[in-house]
Design an enzyme around this catalytic site. Structure first.
Site, PDB file in Angstrom:
ATOM      1  N   ARG A 189      13.823  -2.409  -8.074  1.00 37.08           N
ATOM      2  CA  ARG A 189      12.383  -2.370  -8.277  1.00 37.08           C
ATOM      3  C   ARG A 189      12.039  -2.430  -9.755  1.00 37.08           C
ATOM      4  O   ARG A 189      12.722  -1.826 -10.593  1.00 37.08           O
ATOM      5  CB  ARG A 189      11.785  -1.091  -7.675  1.00 37.08           C
ATOM      6  CG  ARG A 189      12.154  -0.834  -6.232  1.00 37.08           C
ATOM      7  CD  ARG A 189      11.687  -1.955  -5.304  1.00 37.08           C
ATOM      8  NE  ARG A 189      10.247  -2.106  -5.315  1.00 37.08           N
ATOM      9  CZ  ARG A 189       9.409  -1.381  -4.570  1.00 37.08           C
ATOM     10  NH1 ARG A 189       9.904  -0.442  -3.751  1.00 37.08           N
ATOM     11  NH2 ARG A 189       8.112  -1.584  -4.615  1.00 37.08           N
ATOM     12  N   LYS A 231       3.202   7.138   4.200  1.00 40.69           N
ATOM     13  CA  LYS A 231       2.484   5.859   4.225  1.00 40.69           C
ATOM     14  C   LYS A 231       2.082   5.447   5.639  1.00 40.69           C
ATOM     15  O   LYS A 231       1.610   4.329   5.846  1.00 40.69           O
ATOM     16  CB  LYS A 231       3.350   4.765   3.592  1.00 40.69           C
ATOM     17  CG  LYS A 231       3.748   5.049   2.146  1.00 40.69           C
ATOM     18  CD  LYS A 231       4.653   3.963   1.597  1.00 40.69           C
ATOM     19  CE  LYS A 231       5.181   4.320   0.215  1.00 40.69           C
ATOM     20  NZ  LYS A 231       6.083   3.281  -0.336  1.00 40.69           N
ATOM     21  N   PRO A 269       0.824  -1.201   0.000  1.00 44.85           N
ATOM     22  CA  PRO A 269       0.000   0.000   0.000  1.00 44.85           C
ATOM     23  C   PRO A 269       0.863   1.257   0.000  1.00 44.85           C
ATOM     24  O   PRO A 269       1.813   1.375   0.776  1.00 44.85           O
ATOM     25  CB  PRO A 269      -0.800  -0.137   1.302  1.00 44.85           C
ATOM     26  CG  PRO A 269      -0.847  -1.610   1.558  1.00 44.85           C
ATOM     27  CD  PRO A 269       0.482  -2.125   1.085  1.00 44.85           C
ATOM     28  N   GLU A 270       0.528   2.186  -0.899  1.00 44.94           N
ATOM     29  CA  GLU A 270       1.264   3.439  -1.011  1.00 44.94           C
ATOM     30  C   GLU A 270       0.374   4.573  -0.517  1.00 44.94           C
ATOM     31  O   GLU A 270      -0.665   4.328   0.100  1.00 44.94           O
ATOM     32  CB  GLU A 270       1.729   3.633  -2.451  1.00 44.94           C
ATOM     33  CG  GLU A 270       2.638   2.501  -2.924  1.00 44.94           C
ATOM     34  CD  GLU A 270       3.139   2.673  -4.358  1.00 44.94           C
ATOM     35  OE1 GLU A 270       3.093   3.799  -4.881  1.00 44.94           O
ATOM     36  OE2 GLU A 270       3.566   1.663  -4.952  1.00 44.94           O
TER      37      GLU A 270
END
Length: 270
Positions: free
Chosen positions: A260, A58, A2-3
């Site tokens: 990433r 976050k 979750p961002e």
């Protein structure tokens, strides 16, 4: 993971049900999260009123009369407002108990999240060195230009550095750089001010759209009402390596930056 949009959607979903309510305690079924849950969490929160729910990057922050509960969703966490008597599911690690038989239940299969008590949130090591909010006034083209000067770090890694700006994770960095037409491999110090202006606008537009659509559900994230986020239907590049660019039709390229997955269009992003 979750961002920012997913955490903001969570905040917006639970705040109307809990703000102003008094806590009766907490139930910790498994304290072994990324950062261990405080042994005395129940005693610290009992009897206190929840004054405000805010987000910092976050992190979700529940401000009580004395102190703050910090919640991080980790890789797979989500929060639900439920009756205290609701059946407990596997991976329901923490309940915050509120008056009128309500609880805020933290569910985290992979246990990379956190539920922490903070006496002084603004000066806690997790929060005190964070960069500005991407939807706030401090975050702007001049700010990014000055912070990026003479730096050789790829702009995607620069954008994902929480000391530069908070909450822009992998999904939204990919999408923002595509929207701004900037190659994610380009050094941060080799981007002119006008291009940073485009990037700032792209970041804000992408994040605001994601929040409006309930975030992005790829695997684990669900909204507090149990529904999915629908921004995944609007993703232009993330998860689309080899598929045609939505602008020019060229195959999207994939590369790893900072470990990433990074997807971009070699024709549209320079």
């Amino acid at each position: 993971m979750p961002e920012l949009p997913e955490v903001e959607v969570t905040r917006l979903g639970i705040a109307p049900h809990l703000r102003g309510r008094r806590l009766e305690g907490a139930v910790v079924r498994d304290s072994r999260l990324r950062l261990p849950v405080n042994d005395d969490l129940a005693a610290r929160v009992s009897g206190q009123r929840l004054l405000n729910l805010r987000r910092r990057g976050k992190y979700l922050l529940l401000d009580l009369e004395r102190g703050t509960i910090l919640i991080h969703l980790g890789m797979s966490g989500h929060l639900r407002v439920l009756p205290q008597s609701a059946p407990v599911q596997k991976h329901d690690h923490v309940d915050l108990l509120f008056a009128d038989d309500l609880c805020l239940r933290f569910h985290d299969p992979r246990r990379f999240g956190a539920v922490l008590w903070l006496d002084d949130a603004d000066h806690h090591p997790l929060l005190q060195h964070l960069g500005p909010e991407p939807l706030g006034d401090v975050f702007g083209a001049e700010y990014l230009y000055q912070r990026g000067r003479n730096r050789q770090i790829p702009v995607k890694s620069f954008l994902m550095d929480a000391h530069i700006v908070v909450g822009v994770g992998n999904i939204y960095a990919n999408e923002s750089l595509f929207a701004a037409g900037i190659d994610p491999r380009r050094p941060a110090g080799r981007i002119a001010l006008p291009r940073y202006m485009k990037l700032v606008q792209a970041v804000r537009t992408v994040l605001e759209a994601a929040i409006a659509q309930g975030g992005t559900t790829l695997r684990d994230f669900t909204r507090p009402d149990g529904g999915n986020g629908y921004f995944r239907l609007s993703l232009a590049v993330y998860g689309r390596e080899g598929e045609p660019c939505t602008h020019c039709g060229a195959p999207l390229q994939g590369v790893r930056i900072g470990g990433r997955a990074t997807i971009y269009c070699s024709q549209c992003q320079r």
